[in-house]
Design an enzyme around this catalytic site. Structure first.
Site, PDB file in Angstrom:
ATOM      1  N   LEU A 166       0.878  -1.166   0.000  1.00 54.69           N
ATOM      2  CA  LEU A 166       0.000   0.000   0.000  1.00 54.69           C
ATOM      3  C   LEU A 166       0.914   1.214   0.000  1.00 54.69           C
ATOM      4  CD1 LEU A 166      -2.616  -1.010   2.734  1.00 54.69           C
ATOM      5  CD2 LEU A 166      -3.037  -0.780   0.282  1.00 54.69           C
ATOM      6  N   ASP A 167       0.609   2.215  -0.832  1.00 51.30           N
ATOM      7  CA  ASP A 167       1.482   3.380  -0.871  1.00 51.30           C
ATOM      8  C   ASP A 167       1.383   4.180   0.432  1.00 51.30           C
ATOM      9  OD1 ASP A 167      -0.645   5.287  -1.041  1.00 51.30           O
ATOM     10  OD2 ASP A 167      -0.691   5.103  -3.216  1.00 51.30           O
ATOM     11  N   GLU A 168       2.257   5.149   0.579  1.00 51.73           N
ATOM     12  CA  GLU A 168       2.370   5.908   1.830  1.00 51.73           C
ATOM     13  C   GLU A 168       1.047   6.549   2.244  1.00 51.73           C
ATOM     14  OE1 GLU A 168       5.420   9.255   3.703  1.00 51.73           O
ATOM     15  OE2 GLU A 168       5.511   8.772   1.581  1.00 51.73           O
TER      16      GLU A 168
ATOM     17  N   SER B  38      -1.982   5.498   1.493  1.00 50.26           N
ATOM     18  CA  SER B  38      -3.076   4.526   1.611  1.00 50.26           C
ATOM     19  C   SER B  38      -2.980   3.809   2.950  1.00 50.26           C
ATOM     20  CB  SER B  38      -3.020   3.523   0.461  1.00 50.26           C
ATOM     21  OG  SER B  38      -3.178   4.190  -0.768  1.00 50.26           O
TER      22      SER B  38
END
Length: 193
Positions: free
Chosen positions: A47-49, A51
């Protein structure tokens, strides 16, 4: 070798990695700071930063490969800018064109449902703009592929950029009552199918 498996609620602002060699990223919050994960632990499907939500962690590469295959559904709740139309929902379900590695990519069909109201999710440290700045909508998007920032690119493609993104389910494993930063060790991931 006995493998270890964890269910994690990745908080907003954390990277889905355990250590970094980059001087720029040393000030970033890393997943490894949430628990004493064993050597060889890996996040399954990052999951990106910006999210949040359900993240599975394992030391078993075969489990990671299976979850990252297109055999396991992942469900996200996305708060999007504006009132998402029925037409936009249909476009998302059918597939939209996004950029992946500087090339055009047509997303695979998926399930998209407009949510009635705001889902019951924990608050987030960084405030999201409120309705005084225009309406927002919540949608559930369930897909079984995972291109880089795919859900965000998909909602932008239909004119409703994502403001908040929370993964709530991987296979049959749900985030349930977990709170940001929670880490639960489990015997395995039997409920992925």
């Amino acid at each position: 070798m006995v493998h270890k498996h964890y269910i994690v609620f990745k908080p907003y602002g954390f990277l889905s990695q355990f250590q970094t060699n980059s001087r720029q990223q040393r000030s970033k919050k890393l997943l490894g700071s949430l628990a004493n994960f064993p050597e060889g632990a890996m996040a399954i499907g990052r999951l990106d930063e910006k999210s949040e939500g359900l993240l599975l962690v394992t030391t078993d590469g075969k489990v990671s490969d299976f979850v990252n295959s297109q055999k396991v559904d992942k469900e996200y709740f996305a708060q999007v800018d504006g009132r998402i139309s029925d037409e936009a929902v249909k476009q998302l379900e059918s597939g939209v064109e996004i950029g992946v590695n500087s090339k055009k990519y047509l997303t695979k069909p998926c399930t998209v449902v407009k949510l009635n109201g705001v889902p019951d999710l924990p608050g987030r440290p960084q405030k999201i703009r409120d309705d005084r700045h225009g309406p927002t909508s919540w949608v559930s998007i369930t897909l079984n592929e995972g291109k880089f920032r795919q859900v965000r690119k998909m909602t932008s493609a239909v004119g409703c950029p994502t403001l908040r993104l929370v993964r709530v389910r991987v296979g049959n494993i749900k985030i349930g009552e977990m709170q940001p930063g929670d880490v639960v060790e489990v015997a395995g991931f039997a409920n992925l199918g």
